[in-house]
Design a protein around this motif. Structure first.
Motif, mmCIF file in Angstrom:
data_model
loop_
_atom_site.group_PDB
_atom_site.id
_atom_site.type_symbol
_atom_site.label_atom_id
_atom_site.label_comp_id
_atom_site.label_asym_id
_atom_site.label_seq_id
_atom_site.Cartn_x
_atom_site.Cartn_y
_atom_site.Cartn_z
ATOM 1 N N LYS A 303 0.812 -1.217 0.000
ATOM 2 C CA LYS A 303 0.000 0.000 0.000
ATOM 3 C C LYS A 303 0.846 1.269 0.000
ATOM 4 C CE LYS A 303 -4.143 -1.672 -0.050
ATOM 5 N NZ LYS A 303 -5.092 -1.334 -1.153
ATOM 6 N N GLU A 304 2.178 1.090 -0.072
ATOM 7 C CA GLU A 304 3.108 2.215 -0.062
ATOM 8 C C GLU A 304 2.839 3.115 1.140
ATOM 9 O OE1 GLU A 304 2.715 4.058 -3.880
ATOM 10 O OE2 GLU A 304 3.912 2.525 -4.879
ATOM 11 N N ALA A 305 2.627 2.469 2.279
ATOM 12 C CA ALA A 305 2.362 3.182 3.529
ATOM 13 C C ALA A 305 3.611 3.138 4.401
ATOM 14 C CB ALA A 305 1.186 2.538 4.263
ATOM 15 N N THR A 306 3.670 4.036 5.338
ATOM 16 C CA THR A 306 4.811 4.103 6.248
ATOM 17 C C THR A 306 4.771 2.953 7.254
ATOM 18 O OG1 THR A 306 4.974 6.507 6.043
ATOM 19 C CG2 THR A 306 5.922 5.514 8.024
ATOM 20 N N LEU A 307 5.919 2.371 7.527
ATOM 21 C CA LEU A 307 6.025 1.281 8.488
ATOM 22 C C LEU A 307 6.984 1.674 9.601
ATOM 23 C CD1 LEU A 307 5.597 -1.755 9.336
ATOM 24 C CD2 LEU A 307 7.672 -2.240 7.993
ATOM 25 N N LYS A 340 9.010 8.281 20.679
ATOM 26 C CA LYS A 340 10.132 8.912 19.968
ATOM 27 C C LYS A 340 10.185 8.483 18.513
ATOM 28 C CE LYS A 340 13.724 7.977 22.563
ATOM 29 N NZ LYS A 340 15.154 8.081 23.008
ATOM 30 N N ARG A 341 9.861 7.208 18.233
ATOM 31 C CA ARG A 341 9.886 6.730 16.853
ATOM 32 C C ARG A 341 8.793 7.414 16.018
ATOM 33 N NH1 ARG A 341 11.726 5.793 13.829
ATOM 34 N NH2 ARG A 341 11.458 3.756 12.874
ATOM 35 N N ILE A 342 7.652 7.648 16.618
ATOM 36 C CA ILE A 342 6.586 8.349 15.891
ATOM 37 C C ILE A 342 7.007 9.787 15.618
ATOM 38 C CG2 ILE A 342 4.210 9.195 16.023
ATOM 39 C CD1 ILE A 342 3.530 6.701 17.673
ATOM 40 N N ILE A 343 7.628 10.426 16.602
ATOM 41 C CA ILE A 343 8.095 11.805 16.421
ATOM 42 C C ILE A 343 9.149 11.864 15.323
ATOM 43 C CG2 ILE A 343 9.385 13.682 17.526
ATOM 44 C CD1 ILE A 343 8.001 12.806 20.165
ATOM 45 N N THR A 345 9.445 9.881 12.847
ATOM 46 C CA THR A 345 8.794 9.632 11.558
ATOM 47 C C THR A 345 8.007 10.851 11.106
ATOM 48 O OG1 THR A 345 8.596 7.316 12.242
ATOM 49 C CG2 THR A 345 7.378 7.970 10.282
ATOM 50 N N LEU A 346 7.455 11.603 12.042
ATOM 51 C CA LEU A 346 6.801 12.876 11.696
ATOM 52 C C LEU A 346 7.816 13.835 11.089
ATOM 53 C CD1 LEU A 346 4.515 13.419 14.836
ATOM 54 C CD2 LEU A 346 3.716 13.040 12.501
ATOM 55 N N GLU A 347 9.005 13.858 11.658
ATOM 56 C CA GLU A 347 10.062 14.727 11.138
ATOM 57 C C GLU A 347 10.515 14.257 9.760
ATOM 58 O OE1 GLU A 347 11.896 15.626 15.601
ATOM 59 O OE2 GLU A 347 13.021 14.414 14.148
ATOM 60 N N THR A 348 10.723 12.964 9.609
ATOM 61 C CA THR A 348 11.175 12.407 8.333
ATOM 62 C C THR A 348 10.197 12.723 7.218
ATOM 63 O OG1 THR A 348 12.296 10.587 9.483
ATOM 64 C CG2 THR A 348 11.822 10.276 7.135
ATOM 65 N N ASN A 349 8.918 12.730 7.544
ATOM 66 C CA ASN A 349 7.890 13.012 6.542
ATOM 67 C C ASN A 349 7.554 14.497 6.450
ATOM 68 O OD1 ASN A 349 6.461 10.300 5.442
ATOM 69 N ND2 ASN A 349 7.204 9.965 7.526
ATOM 70 N N ILE A 351 6.335 16.519 8.481
ATOM 71 C CA ILE A 351 5.080 16.920 9.126
ATOM 72 C C ILE A 351 5.381 17.758 10.358
ATOM 73 C CG2 ILE A 351 3.006 16.056 10.300
ATOM 74 C CD1 ILE A 351 3.268 13.531 8.539
ATOM 75 N N LEU A 352 6.470 17.467 10.996
ATOM 76 C CA LEU A 352 6.925 18.200 12.172
ATOM 77 C C LEU A 352 8.311 18.732 11.897
ATOM 78 C CD1 LEU A 352 6.522 18.934 15.221
ATOM 79 C CD2 LEU A 352 7.629 16.753 15.756
ATOM 80 N N ALA A 353 8.502 20.035 12.167
ATOM 81 C CA ALA A 353 9.826 20.620 11.991
ATOM 82 C C ALA A 353 10.798 19.923 12.938
ATOM 83 C CB ALA A 353 9.773 22.112 12.283
ATOM 84 N N GLU A 354 12.071 19.974 12.548
ATOM 85 C CA GLU A 354 13.066 19.307 13.386
ATOM 86 C C GLU A 354 12.947 19.803 14.809
ATOM 87 O OE1 GLU A 354 17.903 18.624 13.540
ATOM 88 O OE2 GLU A 354 16.922 19.398 11.739
ATOM 89 N N ARG A 355 12.869 18.852 15.710
ATOM 90 C CA ARG A 355 12.581 19.201 17.102
ATOM 91 C C ARG A 355 13.720 20.002 17.725
ATOM 92 N NH1 ARG A 355 13.465 13.170 19.566
ATOM 93 N NH2 ARG A 355 13.543 12.645 17.386
ATOM 94 N N PRO A 356 13.360 20.851 18.692
ATOM 95 C CA PRO A 356 14.402 21.552 19.443
ATOM 96 C C PRO A 356 15.109 20.562 20.374
ATOM 97 C CG PRO A 356 12.238 22.018 20.339
ATOM 98 C CD PRO A 356 12.018 21.226 19.079
ATOM 99 N N ASN A 357 15.826 21.062 21.347
ATOM 100 C CA ASN A 357 16.585 20.185 22.223
ATOM 101 C C ASN A 357 15.708 19.366 23.155
ATOM 102 O OD1 ASN A 357 19.041 21.060 21.164
ATOM 103 N ND2 ASN A 357 19.131 22.807 22.562
ATOM 104 N N ALA A 358 14.442 19.723 23.273
ATOM 105 C CA ALA A 358 13.544 19.029 24.199
ATOM 106 C C ALA A 358 13.282 17.599 23.747
ATOM 107 C CB ALA A 358 12.202 19.781 24.283
ATOM 108 N N GLU A 359 13.166 16.719 24.709
ATOM 109 C CA GLU A 359 12.841 15.319 24.460
ATOM 110 C C GLU A 359 11.409 15.060 24.911
ATOM 111 O OE1 GLU A 359 14.493 12.412 23.294
ATOM 112 O OE2 GLU A 359 15.834 13.864 22.373
ATOM 113 N N PRO A 360 10.712 14.107 24.263
ATOM 114 C CA PRO A 360 9.355 13.784 24.736
ATOM 115 C C PRO A 360 9.409 13.221 26.147
ATOM 116 C CG PRO A 360 10.130 12.153 23.175
ATOM 117 C CD PRO A 360 11.123 13.267 23.149
ATOM 118 N N SER A 361 8.437 13.561 26.956
ATOM 119 C CA SER A 361 8.413 13.072 28.336
ATOM 120 C C SER A 361 7.065 12.474 28.652
ATOM 121 C CB SER A 361 8.722 14.201 29.308
ATOM 122 O OG SER A 361 7.766 15.245 29.170
#
Length: 366
Positions: A303-307, A340-343, A345-349, A351-361
């Protein structure tokens, strides 16, 4: 010549002579039948035969009624389309019956809406990965993203497909993540998901409780016994369900991301899986689960979908830290990694600008 009075006296006598034997014949015919079925019902219960017919008695690892009894509050209710769903307003479920904050069906302009489909691996909080993702996105890009946790305990890809069609598509998501697999390959109790008959009457539901009725239906091929080997969703149906989800999403320009379901069974397989009837034997579990994950990979490619191959990635990691004791559900550390993997992948696609220094918590503390 007989007088009229004698005719009147003789009539009821003839009625009695013909009526009483007829009632007795009926009574004498019914009693043996009732005794026969009563004995058969008792024997079937004695040997433990059960082949459930309706979704009202459908079971999974945590049966609906048993789970309601053991939970702080009963929170699962029957649903004609989805078999069951969380009750609105109970145990942090919003007014639509989904775990998490309230949301409007109509998406706000300029908001990127993410809907997470899945089973208990997605549903459960606190600290579910949709919670972690929501908090990070709210801090990183306030007002730009919305995360809806549409995971429900015990759901299969069949229920996820129905949920997508009946509700999720109406919410106009931009991205749907799909994380199923466990409940799909557990053994069916009664009919498989696709064969569940949810349109049964009160009378039929009552009759279906009798083992004699179940045995008759099972003998005629209408049911699967609890001792059968049929899965809730067979492998080919699993493939079709996942592909259909992508097809429906793509028809509305919605991105579909698939997540393979990781496990820690190489550290040990919990005995309850056999004892509860989820699997027939432990030896087949890991190969079977791998076959379902392989279907996820193949559907994503077709389906040419993201994995996000979470299973493949976690196979190379320290699983002691990533899973809770059942070796199925992710620990807080495991959910943090998935977030983190979803974030990423959002960046790779883009959809989300490259994150700042903050990490998800994760919310709260251990």
């Amino acid at each position: 010549m007989t007088s009229p009075s004698s005719d009147k006296q003789s009539t009821p006598q003839r009625t009695n002579r013909t009526g009483i034997p007829l009632r007795r014949k009926i009574l004498f015919s019914v009693i043996p039948v009732l005794l026969f079925f009563g004995v058969l019902e008792g024997m079937l219960r004695l040997v433990g035969f059960q082949a459930n017919q309706g979704v009202e008695r459908m079971e999974f690892t945590f049966p609906i009624d048993d789970y309601n009894e053991s939970a702080p509050q009963p929170f699962l209710v029957r649903d004609e389309t989805l078999f069951w769903r969380p009750k609105a307003g109970v145990m942090d479920h919003n007014s639509k019956g989904f775990y998490g904050p309230e949301f409007e069906a109509e998406k706000k302009p300029g908001v990127f809406r993410i809907v997470c489909l899945g089973d208990s691996c997605t549903h459960f909080g606190p600290d579910s990965y949709p919670d972690m993702l929501r908090i990070y996105l709210d801090e990183t890009a306030p007002g730009k993203f919305e995360v809806i946790n549409a995971g429900v305990i015990g759901y299969t890809s069949f229920q996820g497909r129905r949920l997508l069609e009946s509700e999720v598509l109406k919410w106009s998501p931009d991205l749907v993540t799909v994380y199923f697999g466990w409940n799909d390959h557990w053994l069916a109790r009664g009919r498989q998901d696709k064969d569940q008959n949810v349109e049964t009457s009160v009378v039929m539901n009552a009759l279906q409780g009798f083992r004699v009725i179940q045995f008759a239906s099972y003998t005629l091929g209408g049911l699967s016994s609890q001792t059968g080997k049929a899965k809730r969703v067979e492998l080919d149906d699993y493939r079709e369900n996942l592909a259909h989800i992508a097809t429906q999403c793509q028809s509305q320009n919605i991105a579909t991301w698939y997540i393979t379901a990781p496990h820690a069974f190489d550290l040990g397989i919990p005995p309850y899986l056999v004892e509860s009837g989820e699997i027939s034997d432990q030896r087949s579990l890991i190969p079977m689960h791998r076959s379902y994950n392989q279907v996820v990979r193949e559907v994503a490619q077709t389906k040419e979908a993201t994995l996000i191959d979470l299973a493949g990635e976690m196979d190379q990691m320290n699983k002691q830290e990533l899973f809770i004791d059942d070796h199925i559900h992710l620990s807080r550390t495991g959910k943090f990694y998935l977030t983190k993997r979803i974030i990423e992948t959002l960046e790779t696609n883009n959809i989300l600008a490259e994150r700042p220094n903050a990490e998800p918590s994760a919310p709260g503390t251990d």
